[in-house]
Design an enzyme around this catalytic site. Structure first.
Site, PDB file in Angstrom:
ATOM      1  N   ARG A  39       3.914  11.104 -21.302  1.00 54.12           N
ATOM      2  CA  ARG A  39       4.902  11.626 -22.258  1.00 54.12           C
ATOM      3  C   ARG A  39       4.258  12.063 -23.569  1.00 54.12           C
ATOM      4  O   ARG A  39       4.837  12.813 -24.329  1.00 54.12           O
ATOM      5  CB  ARG A  39       5.989  10.582 -22.549  1.00 54.12           C
ATOM      6  CG  ARG A  39       6.498   9.939 -21.283  1.00 54.12           C
ATOM      7  CD  ARG A  39       8.016  10.081 -21.126  1.00 54.12           C
ATOM      8  NE  ARG A  39       8.394   9.801 -19.758  1.00 54.12           N
ATOM      9  CZ  ARG A  39       9.004  10.658 -18.941  1.00 54.12           C
ATOM     10  NH1 ARG A  39       9.333  11.868 -19.367  1.00 54.12           N
ATOM     11  NH2 ARG A  39       9.304  10.323 -17.711  1.00 54.12           N
ATOM     12  N   HIS A  69      -2.487  13.429 -11.701  1.00 57.42           N
ATOM     13  CA  HIS A  69      -1.222  14.077 -12.081  1.00 57.42           C
ATOM     14  C   HIS A  69      -1.264  14.427 -13.574  1.00 57.42           C
ATOM     15  O   HIS A  69      -1.550  13.584 -14.404  1.00 57.42           O
ATOM     16  CB  HIS A  69      -0.047  13.136 -11.780  1.00 57.42           C
ATOM     17  CG  HIS A  69       1.275  13.841 -11.693  1.00 57.42           C
ATOM     18  ND1 HIS A  69       1.787  14.610 -12.715  1.00 57.42           N
ATOM     19  CD2 HIS A  69       2.199  13.908 -10.702  1.00 57.42           C
ATOM     20  CE1 HIS A  69       2.964  15.102 -12.343  1.00 57.42           C
ATOM     21  NE2 HIS A  69       3.238  14.698 -11.126  1.00 57.42           N
ATOM     22  N   TYR A  72       3.833  15.005 -17.918  1.00 64.51           N
ATOM     23  CA  TYR A  72       5.113  15.724 -17.808  1.00 64.51           C
ATOM     24  C   TYR A  72       5.364  16.661 -18.981  1.00 64.51           C
ATOM     25  O   TYR A  72       6.138  17.602 -18.887  1.00 64.51           O
ATOM     26  CB  TYR A  72       6.279  14.734 -17.742  1.00 64.51           C
ATOM     27  CG  TYR A  72       6.300  13.878 -16.507  1.00 64.51           C
ATOM     28  CD1 TYR A  72       6.023  14.428 -15.264  1.00 64.51           C
ATOM     29  CD2 TYR A  72       6.614  12.524 -16.578  1.00 64.51           C
ATOM     30  CE1 TYR A  72       6.061  13.645 -14.123  1.00 64.51           C
ATOM     31  CE2 TYR A  72       6.655  11.732 -15.450  1.00 64.51           C
ATOM     32  CZ  TYR A  72       6.375  12.295 -14.222  1.00 64.51           C
ATOM     33  OH  TYR A  72       6.415  11.520 -13.098  1.00 64.51           O
ATOM     34  N   HIS A 109       3.295  20.032 -12.569  1.00 64.47           N
ATOM     35  CA  HIS A 109       4.608  20.666 -12.435  1.00 64.47           C
ATOM     36  C   HIS A 109       4.477  22.052 -13.072  1.00 64.47           C
ATOM     37  O   HIS A 109       4.118  22.138 -14.244  1.00 64.47           O
ATOM     38  CB  HIS A 109       5.688  19.853 -13.153  1.00 64.47           C
ATOM     39  CG  HIS A 109       5.893  18.482 -12.574  1.00 64.47           C
ATOM     40  ND1 HIS A 109       6.818  17.593 -13.064  1.00 64.47           N
ATOM     41  CD2 HIS A 109       5.289  17.855 -11.526  1.00 64.47           C
ATOM     42  CE1 HIS A 109       6.779  16.477 -12.342  1.00 64.47           C
ATOM     43  NE2 HIS A 109       5.852  16.605 -11.419  1.00 64.47           N
ATOM     44  N   GLU A 144       2.988  21.662  -7.820  1.00 66.03           N
ATOM     45  CA  GLU A 144       3.917  20.782  -7.110  1.00 66.03           C
ATOM     46  C   GLU A 144       5.216  21.528  -6.812  1.00 66.03           C
ATOM     47  O   GLU A 144       5.742  22.249  -7.656  1.00 66.03           O
ATOM     48  CB  GLU A 144       4.196  19.526  -7.943  1.00 66.03           C
ATOM     49  CG  GLU A 144       5.097  18.537  -7.203  1.00 66.03           C
ATOM     50  CD  GLU A 144       5.130  17.136  -7.821  1.00 66.03           C
ATOM     51  OE1 GLU A 144       4.273  16.838  -8.678  1.00 66.03           O
ATOM     52  OE2 GLU A 144       6.011  16.360  -7.432  1.00 66.03           O
ATOM     53  N   ASP A 178       6.185  17.772  -2.371  1.00 63.02           N
ATOM     54  CA  ASP A 178       6.903  16.527  -2.653  1.00 63.02           C
ATOM     55  C   ASP A 178       8.161  16.523  -1.788  1.00 63.02           C
ATOM     56  O   ASP A 178       9.017  17.399  -1.924  1.00 63.02           O
ATOM     57  CB  ASP A 178       7.243  16.476  -4.147  1.00 63.02           C
ATOM     58  CG  ASP A 178       7.911  15.174  -4.570  1.00 63.02           C
ATOM     59  OD1 ASP A 178       8.871  14.752  -3.892  1.00 63.02           O
ATOM     60  OD2 ASP A 178       7.495  14.591  -5.591  1.00 63.02           O
ATOM     61  N   HIS A 181      11.449  16.467  -3.633  1.00 63.45           N
ATOM     62  CA  HIS A 181      11.705  17.714  -4.353  1.00 63.45           C
ATOM     63  C   HIS A 181      12.124  18.844  -3.414  1.00 63.45           C
ATOM     64  O   HIS A 181      13.076  19.564  -3.702  1.00 63.45           O
ATOM     65  CB  HIS A 181      10.467  18.136  -5.142  1.00 63.45           C
ATOM     66  CG  HIS A 181      10.111  17.176  -6.240  1.00 63.45           C
ATOM     67  ND1 HIS A 181       9.021  17.355  -7.062  1.00 63.45           N
ATOM     68  CD2 HIS A 181      10.703  16.027  -6.658  1.00 63.45           C
ATOM     69  CE1 HIS A 181       8.957  16.343  -7.919  1.00 63.45           C
ATOM     70  NE2 HIS A 181       9.955  15.522  -7.697  1.00 63.45           N
ATOM     71  N   HIS A 213       3.550  14.362  -1.598  1.00 60.74           N
ATOM     72  CA  HIS A 213       4.184  13.227  -2.277  1.00 60.74           C
ATOM     73  C   HIS A 213       5.287  12.749  -1.349  1.00 60.74           C
ATOM     74  O   HIS A 213       6.196  13.524  -1.031  1.00 60.74           O
ATOM     75  CB  HIS A 213       4.796  13.653  -3.622  1.00 60.74           C
ATOM     76  CG  HIS A 213       3.780  13.857  -4.698  1.00 60.74           C
ATOM     77  ND1 HIS A 213       4.104  14.373  -5.941  1.00 60.74           N
ATOM     78  CD2 HIS A 213       2.450  13.587  -4.733  1.00 60.74           C
ATOM     79  CE1 HIS A 213       3.006  14.423  -6.675  1.00 60.74           C
ATOM     80  NE2 HIS A 213       1.988  13.959  -5.975  1.00 60.74           N
ATOM     81  N   ASP A 226      16.410  15.527  -8.109  1.00 62.08           N
ATOM     82  CA  ASP A 226      15.127  14.844  -8.320  1.00 62.08           C
ATOM     83  C   ASP A 226      15.273  13.382  -8.707  1.00 62.08           C
ATOM     84  O   ASP A 226      14.844  12.970  -9.784  1.00 62.08           O
ATOM     85  CB  ASP A 226      14.286  15.595  -9.380  1.00 62.08           C
ATOM     86  CG  ASP A 226      12.857  15.070  -9.435  1.00 62.08           C
ATOM     87  OD1 ASP A 226      12.495  14.209  -8.603  1.00 62.08           O
ATOM     88  OD2 ASP A 226      12.117  15.507 -10.330  1.00 62.08           O
ATOM     89  N   HIS A 228      14.076   9.907  -6.969  1.00 59.99           N
ATOM     90  CA  HIS A 228      13.332   9.364  -5.823  1.00 59.99           C
ATOM     91  C   HIS A 228      13.967   8.061  -5.328  1.00 59.99           C
ATOM     92  O   HIS A 228      14.464   7.277  -6.128  1.00 59.99           O
ATOM     93  CB  HIS A 228      11.885   9.068  -6.210  1.00 59.99           C
ATOM     94  CG  HIS A 228      11.132  10.270  -6.694  1.00 59.99           C
ATOM     95  ND1 HIS A 228       9.787  10.246  -6.956  1.00 59.99           N
ATOM     96  CD2 HIS A 228      11.528  11.537  -6.959  1.00 59.99           C
ATOM     97  CE1 HIS A 228       9.390  11.446  -7.363  1.00 59.99           C
ATOM     98  NE2 HIS A 228      10.441  12.242  -7.379  1.00 59.99           N
ATOM     99  N   GLU A 258       5.643   7.902  -4.590  1.00 63.14           N
ATOM    100  CA  GLU A 258       6.114   7.823  -5.992  1.00 63.14           C
ATOM    101  C   GLU A 258       7.518   7.243  -5.963  1.00 63.14           C
ATOM    102  O   GLU A 258       8.456   7.808  -6.509  1.00 63.14           O
ATOM    103  CB  GLU A 258       6.163   9.216  -6.608  1.00 63.14           C
ATOM    104  CG  GLU A 258       4.853   9.969  -6.603  1.00 63.14           C
ATOM    105  CD  GLU A 258       5.030  11.419  -7.053  1.00 63.14           C
ATOM    106  OE1 GLU A 258       5.856  12.143  -6.465  1.00 63.14           O
ATOM    107  OE2 GLU A 258       4.343  11.810  -8.013  1.00 63.14           O
TER     108      GLU A 258
HETATM  109 ZN    ZN Z   1      10.247  13.871  -8.724  1.00 64.67          ZN
HETATM  110 FE    FE Z   2       6.057  14.288  -7.029  1.00 63.60          FE
HETATM  111 FE    FE Z   3       5.117  15.206 -10.000  1.00 60.24          FE
END
Ligand code: ZN
Ligand code: FE
Ligand code: FE
Length: 290
Positions: A39, A69, A72, A109, A144, A178, A181, A213, A226, A228, A258
């Site tokens: 973040r 990764h 975000y 992303h 992704e 993913d 996703h 993923h 989205d 999970h 994840e």
């Molecule tokens: Zn996600």
């Molecule tokens: Fe993912």
């Molecule tokens: Fe991701």
């Protein structure tokens, strides 16, 4: 036959060597980690001894490719110039740091176009990648597949193909699929896995598919949410994950969980997936039957 390359997302908080030990403890043979605070923006400098110790663990225990990764906050197609500049700097600096773990994948992303439209978003993402990718780097950068929440770019295979198309050094690009996703994006990986893979092949090319993923989804097909879920506790269902780990086109790819069950959840899911693939698991060995 080599074991499934399966693992989960882990924290770098205790350092890289500790992260590798944790993965071994979970019977993982790959894992994902954030290259910096997901973040925020700051990256701790890597300690070469720590990274070297991780490398030894990976070699000893037969790990496959790791999947780093990106944070975000990295949005290559923001409407704000300083956010775009930050994203480009972050990617360039992450790629430089990852050269100390040669061959690692870098998953990100693609971004959110925040009302500018997908076409503008795709153009900005291509510009960012053209600036950040360095010919000869050892890292393959993975786009992704996204759920299409808000203004996310990468919600269809066509959008990902358009990004790859606009990048000069596209030999450095791949895709991380993913399962939550794509399901939320409307691709039925549960009931129609082979059709989805055929469409991926037609639009992007299966040669681009480098990692998975594995997440179940709390929401129905095409919901663009989205959220999970643990494997078997969502709308995708356990049978789909059994089919995925046995699939000849997928079973050799790095697979990263994840899911929301914490480390013990991951341990259980890794054992479950190894069981689906017909492998002995750490638990079997501890049971010490034969
Ligand atoms: Zn996600
Ligand atoms: Fe993912
Ligand atoms: Fe991701």
């Amino acid at each position: 036959m080599t074991r499934l390359c399966v693992g989960c997302h882990l924290s770098t908080a205790q350092g890289y060597a500790a992260m590798g030990q944790q993965a071994v403890d979970l019977d993982a043979t790959t894992f994902a980690f954030f290259t910096r605070n997901p973040r925020g923006g700051n990256a701790r400098p890597l300690d070469p001894d720590d990274v070297r110790a991780l490398g030894e663990t990976l070699a000893t225990h037969g790990f496959g490719t790791l999947v780093a990764h990106a944070p975000y906050t990295m949005n290559l197609c923001s409407a704000k110039e300083d956010t775009v500049a930050f994203a480009r700097r972050t990617m360039a600096s992450d790629l430089e740091r990852l050269e100390s773990l040669p061959g690692t994948y870098y998953n990100f992303h693609p971004g959110s176009h925040v009302g500018q439209g997908a076409e503008t978003g795709i153009r900005l993402i291509c510009e960012g990648l053209n600036e950040a990718l360095v010919p000869g780097q050892s890292t393959t950068v993975l786009l992704e597949t996204m759920a299409g929440k808000g203004s996310e770019v990468g919600r269809t295979f066509e959008e990902l193909a358009a990004i790859i198309d606009g990048v000069q050094h596209d030999e450095l690009l791949g895709v991380c699929l993913d399962t939550c996703h794509v399901w939320d994006g409307g691709y039925d990986v549960s009931g129609r896995l082979d059709e989805v893979l055929a469409e991926f092949d037609r639009v992007i090319g299966l040669g681009r598919l480098k990692a998975l993923h594995l997440n179940d989804s709390m929401n129905p097909l095409g919901s663009h949410k989205d959220r999970h879920a643990q494997l078997g506790e969502g709308h995708i269902g356990l049978d789909a994950f059994a089919a995925i780990v046995r699939h000849p086109l997928l079973r050799t790819l790095p697979m990263v969980l994840e899911t929301p069950g914490g480390l013990e959840g991951y341990r259980r899911e890794i054992a479950l997936l190894r069981g689906f693939a017909g492998e002995a698991t750490a638990q079997d060995k501890e049971g010490g039957s034969q």
